[in-house]
Design a protein around this motif. Structure first.
Motif, PDB file in Angstrom:
ATOM      1  N   ASN A   2       0.834  -1.205   0.000  1.00  0.00           N
ATOM      2  CA  ASN A   2       0.000   0.000   0.000  1.00  0.00           C
ATOM      3  C   ASN A   2       0.866   1.252   0.000  1.00  0.00           C
ATOM      4  O   ASN A   2       0.568   2.212  -0.677  1.00  0.00           O
ATOM      5  N   CYS A   3       1.926   1.233   0.758  1.00  0.00           N
ATOM      6  CA  CYS A   3       2.788   2.414   0.814  1.00  0.00           C
ATOM      7  C   CYS A   3       3.848   2.401  -0.280  1.00  0.00           C
ATOM      8  O   CYS A   3       4.038   3.375  -0.980  1.00  0.00           O
TER       9      CYS A   3
ATOM     10  N   LEU B 150       5.728   6.701  -3.198  1.00  0.00           N
ATOM     11  CA  LEU B 150       4.681   7.665  -3.533  1.00  0.00           C
ATOM     12  C   LEU B 150       5.256   9.073  -3.456  1.00  0.00           C
ATOM     13  O   LEU B 150       5.539   9.585  -2.370  1.00  0.00           O
ATOM     14  N   SER B 151       5.438   9.667  -4.616  1.00  0.00           N
ATOM     15  CA  SER B 151       5.957  11.035  -4.724  1.00  0.00           C
ATOM     16  C   SER B 151       7.106  11.259  -3.738  1.00  0.00           C
ATOM     17  O   SER B 151       8.000  10.433  -3.639  1.00  0.00           O
ATOM     18  N   ALA B 152       7.055  12.386  -3.012  1.00  0.00           N
ATOM     19  CA  ALA B 152       8.121  12.667  -2.048  1.00  0.00           C
ATOM     20  C   ALA B 152       7.709  12.210  -0.661  1.00  0.00           C
ATOM     21  O   ALA B 152       8.316  12.559   0.336  1.00  0.00           O
ATOM     22  N   MET B 153       6.641  11.416  -0.595  1.00  0.00           N
ATOM     23  CA  MET B 153       6.070  11.036   0.691  1.00  0.00           C
ATOM     24  C   MET B 153       6.620   9.705   1.182  1.00  0.00           C
ATOM     25  O   MET B 153       7.016   9.566   2.332  1.00  0.00           O
ATOM     26  N   ILE B 154       6.644   8.739   0.303  1.00  0.00           N
ATOM     27  CA  ILE B 154       7.122   7.407   0.669  1.00  0.00           C
ATOM     28  C   ILE B 154       8.227   7.006  -0.317  1.00  0.00           C
ATOM     29  O   ILE B 154       8.036   7.057  -1.526  1.00  0.00           O
TER      30      ILE B 154
ATOM     31  N   PRO C 268      -2.099   5.120   7.781  1.00  0.00           N
ATOM     32  CA  PRO C 268      -1.078   4.158   7.391  1.00  0.00           C
ATOM     33  C   PRO C 268      -1.581   3.073   6.440  1.00  0.00           C
ATOM     34  O   PRO C 268      -0.797   2.291   5.929  1.00  0.00           O
ATOM     35  N   SER C 269      -2.894   3.003   6.245  1.00  0.00           N
ATOM     36  CA  SER C 269      -3.446   1.843   5.543  1.00  0.00           C
ATOM     37  C   SER C 269      -3.749   2.118   4.077  1.00  0.00           C
ATOM     38  O   SER C 269      -2.892   1.931   3.210  1.00  0.00           O
ATOM     39  N   ILE C 270      -4.964   2.573   3.774  1.00  0.00           N
ATOM     40  CA  ILE C 270      -5.362   2.635   2.365  1.00  0.00           C
ATOM     41  C   ILE C 270      -5.090   3.966   1.674  1.00  0.00           C
ATOM     42  O   ILE C 270      -5.065   4.027   0.458  1.00  0.00           O
TER      43      ILE C 270
ATOM     44  N   PRO D 108      -2.385   5.872   1.179  1.00  0.00           N
ATOM     45  CA  PRO D 108      -1.317   5.976   0.185  1.00  0.00           C
ATOM     46  C   PRO D 108      -1.716   5.344  -1.155  1.00  0.00           C
ATOM     47  O   PRO D 108      -1.397   5.883  -2.214  1.00  0.00           O
ATOM     48  N   VAL D 109      -2.444   4.244  -1.094  1.00  0.00           N
ATOM     49  CA  VAL D 109      -2.877   3.596  -2.340  1.00  0.00           C
ATOM     50  C   VAL D 109      -3.874   4.485  -3.065  1.00  0.00           C
ATOM     51  O   VAL D 109      -3.791   4.694  -4.279  1.00  0.00           O
TER      52      VAL D 109
ATOM     53  N   HIS E 151      -4.282   7.688  -2.898  1.00  0.00           N
ATOM     54  CA  HIS E 151      -3.736   8.907  -3.488  1.00  0.00           C
ATOM     55  C   HIS E 151      -2.685   8.623  -4.556  1.00  0.00           C
ATOM     56  O   HIS E 151      -2.451   9.465  -5.418  1.00  0.00           O
ATOM     57  N   ARG E 152      -2.096   7.428  -4.538  1.00  0.00           N
ATOM     58  CA  ARG E 152      -1.246   7.036  -5.661  1.00  0.00           C
ATOM     59  C   ARG E 152      -2.131   6.921  -6.903  1.00  0.00           C
ATOM     60  O   ARG E 152      -1.780   7.401  -7.973  1.00  0.00           O
TER      61      ARG E 152
ATOM     62  N   LEU F 238      -3.442  10.333  -8.053  1.00  0.00           N
ATOM     63  CA  LEU F 238      -2.444  11.105  -8.801  1.00  0.00           C
ATOM     64  C   LEU F 238      -2.593  10.886 -10.313  1.00  0.00           C
ATOM     65  O   LEU F 238      -2.378  11.798 -11.095  1.00  0.00           O
TER      66      LEU F 238
ATOM     67  N   LYS G 197       1.674  20.862   3.440  1.00  0.00           N
ATOM     68  CA  LYS G 197       2.889  20.059   3.402  1.00  0.00           C
ATOM     69  C   LYS G 197       2.608  18.726   2.697  1.00  0.00           C
ATOM     70  O   LYS G 197       3.410  18.253   1.892  1.00  0.00           O
ATOM     71  N   TYR G 198       1.453  18.146   2.996  1.00  0.00           N
ATOM     72  CA  TYR G 198       1.056  16.893   2.355  1.00  0.00           C
ATOM     73  C   TYR G 198       0.950  17.085   0.838  1.00  0.00           C
ATOM     74  O   TYR G 198       1.445  16.266   0.062  1.00  0.00           O
TER      75      TYR G 198
ATOM     76  N   LYS H  51       4.367  17.347  -0.697  1.00  0.00           N
ATOM     77  CA  LYS H  51       5.054  16.055  -0.754  1.00  0.00           C
ATOM     78  C   LYS H  51       4.432  15.146  -1.805  1.00  0.00           C
ATOM     79  O   LYS H  51       5.111  14.344  -2.428  1.00  0.00           O
ATOM     80  N   LEU H  52       3.129  15.287  -1.972  1.00  0.00           N
ATOM     81  CA  LEU H  52       2.437  14.482  -2.976  1.00  0.00           C
ATOM     82  C   LEU H  52       2.792  14.983  -4.375  1.00  0.00           C
ATOM     83  O   LEU H  52       2.663  14.262  -5.357  1.00  0.00           O
TER      84      LEU H  52
ATOM     85  N   GLU I 195      -6.620   0.006  -8.831  1.00  0.00           N
ATOM     86  CA  GLU I 195      -6.129   0.727 -10.000  1.00  0.00           C
ATOM     87  C   GLU I 195      -7.075   0.607 -11.200  1.00  0.00           C
ATOM     88  O   GLU I 195      -7.275   1.562 -11.938  1.00  0.00           O
TER      89      GLU I 195
END
Lengths: 140, 218
Positions: free
Chosen positions: A45-46, A54-58, B85-87, B89-90, B92-93, B96, B127-128, B131-132, B195
């Motif tokens: 997931n990360c 993931l971008s500059a985050m992970i 911490p869970s879903i 990041p997926v 928002h990946r 994107l 900040k988020y 970074k994204l 996806e």
């Protein structure tokens, strides 16, 4: 009769050689395939399907040099997570939190590290449970 | 016998044409209500579709965002929190990809509501966003009153959001992306962690943009 014995011995020899050779390979495969399942469950997931992050985050898991250099601390990172330490991957700084996996047994840490250590362009060979155990003792 | 074959072929050709002229359309979702109206002295039954009501939040730049800010836009809404911490990041990946596809399109936006406004201040959201790797005004990260956010999620977008200290990160929420049209009606739900479904959403947004544009042309 003599011919049969020769053939038989030859076959036995082949079997022994092949099985000895593939012992290490089989262990690798066991670690790697087991690690793939853990990765999917706990890390993907990360860090992404292809370790792209993931971008500059992970951060991605594609920095072969970093992983090689940090081989001995990887077990600690997975077990205790990362809190606000800035890691620099491919020349880019990442600051974030990676969750701990305190309940993950060493054998699973070994498997998942073998998986990432031999995927996404990395080639680190088997990271066995013995290696993980000794590295875990040195975590701070 | 030969004649029959010709007929069959002809019929097939005709149906093919008919299918081609039928534009794909997206369903209208959410609760609906049948109301009886009087039009020109006649009683007619009309369907009233659920719409997203007005709201007031603040985006990552500190600007106040209401429904007026989205006037004339198609948008996708989702719920997240920056420390998830869970879903997330997926989600928002995958989001994107949506952002990259439509960031230069004037009538499309993404709004991501934080369900942890206490931690996710405007500064944290900015900040988020940085970074994204998102900038400009095509993807807003919205922060505001917690009750308002939860109500909007549960009652209007019809997705689950709630606090639960027993789960990782402390919140229960599903990774739905909700597609909303220019008339504030819900037109699609997509699993933001998948996806393939997000790729389908990108295709559906194109359909929706075409639909609205032809409506305007008429």
């Amino acid at each position: 009769m003599k011919f049969k014995v020769i053939v038989f011995t030859a076959i036995m020899l082949c079997v022994i050689i092949v099985s000895c050779q593939s012992d290490a390979e089989q262990e690798f495969k066991r670690y790697y395939t087991g690690g793939a399942v853990i990765y999917k469950d706990k890390c993907q997931n990360c860090h992404g399907n292809n370790g792209e992050g993931l971008s500059a985050m992970i951060p991605p898991l594609t920095d072969t040099a970093y992983l090689k250099k940090k081989r001995t601390v990887l077990s600690c990172l997975v077990k205790y997570g990362i809190k606000e330490t800035i890691v620099t991957i491919n020349g880019k700084a990442y600051e974030g939190t990676m969750p701990a996996n305190v309940d993950m047994p060493p054998i699973e840490i070994a498997k998942v590290l073998t998986y990432i250590g031999n995927s996404f362009g990395n080639k680190m060979g088997t990271i066995a449970v013995e290696e993980v155990n000794s590295n875990l003792e040195k975590c701070n | 016998m030969r004649r029959l074959a010709v007929y069959v072929l002809l019929a097939a050709a005709l149906t093919a044409c008919k299918f081609n002229s039928d534009k794909p359309a997206l369903p209208i979702m959410g609760n609906r209500e049948a109301v009886t109206k009087t039009v020109n002295g006649k009683q007619v039954i009309d369907t009233v579709y659920q719409t997203i009501p007005d709201f007031k939040f603040v985006n990552q730049y500190g600007d106040t965002i209401t429904q007026k800010s989205l006037k004339g836009d198609i948008y996708v809404a989702d719920f997240f929190f920056t420390t998830c911490p869970s879903i997330c990041p997926v989600m928002h990946r995958n989001m994107l990809n949506v952002y990259k596809e439509f960031k230069n399109v004037p009538d499309f936006k993404i709004i991501s509501h934080t369900i942890d406004p206490k931690h996710d201040s405007v500064a944290v959201m900015k900040k988020y966003a940085d970074k994204l790797g998102i900038s400009g005004n095509s993807w807003w990260l919205l922060q505001g009153n917690k009750e308002d956010t939860y109500n909007l999620g549960q009652k209007n977008y019809l997705v689950a959001v709630k606090q639960d200290d027993g789960t990782p990160g402390g919140y229960v929420h599903q990774g739905w992306f909700v597609l909303v049209d220019k008339k504030s009606r819900i037109r699609g739900y997509y699993d933001g962690t998948d996806e393939k479904q997000v790729a389908k959403m990108i295709a559906d947004i194109k359909i929706l943009r075409a639909e609205v544009n032809t409506e305007i042309a008429q």
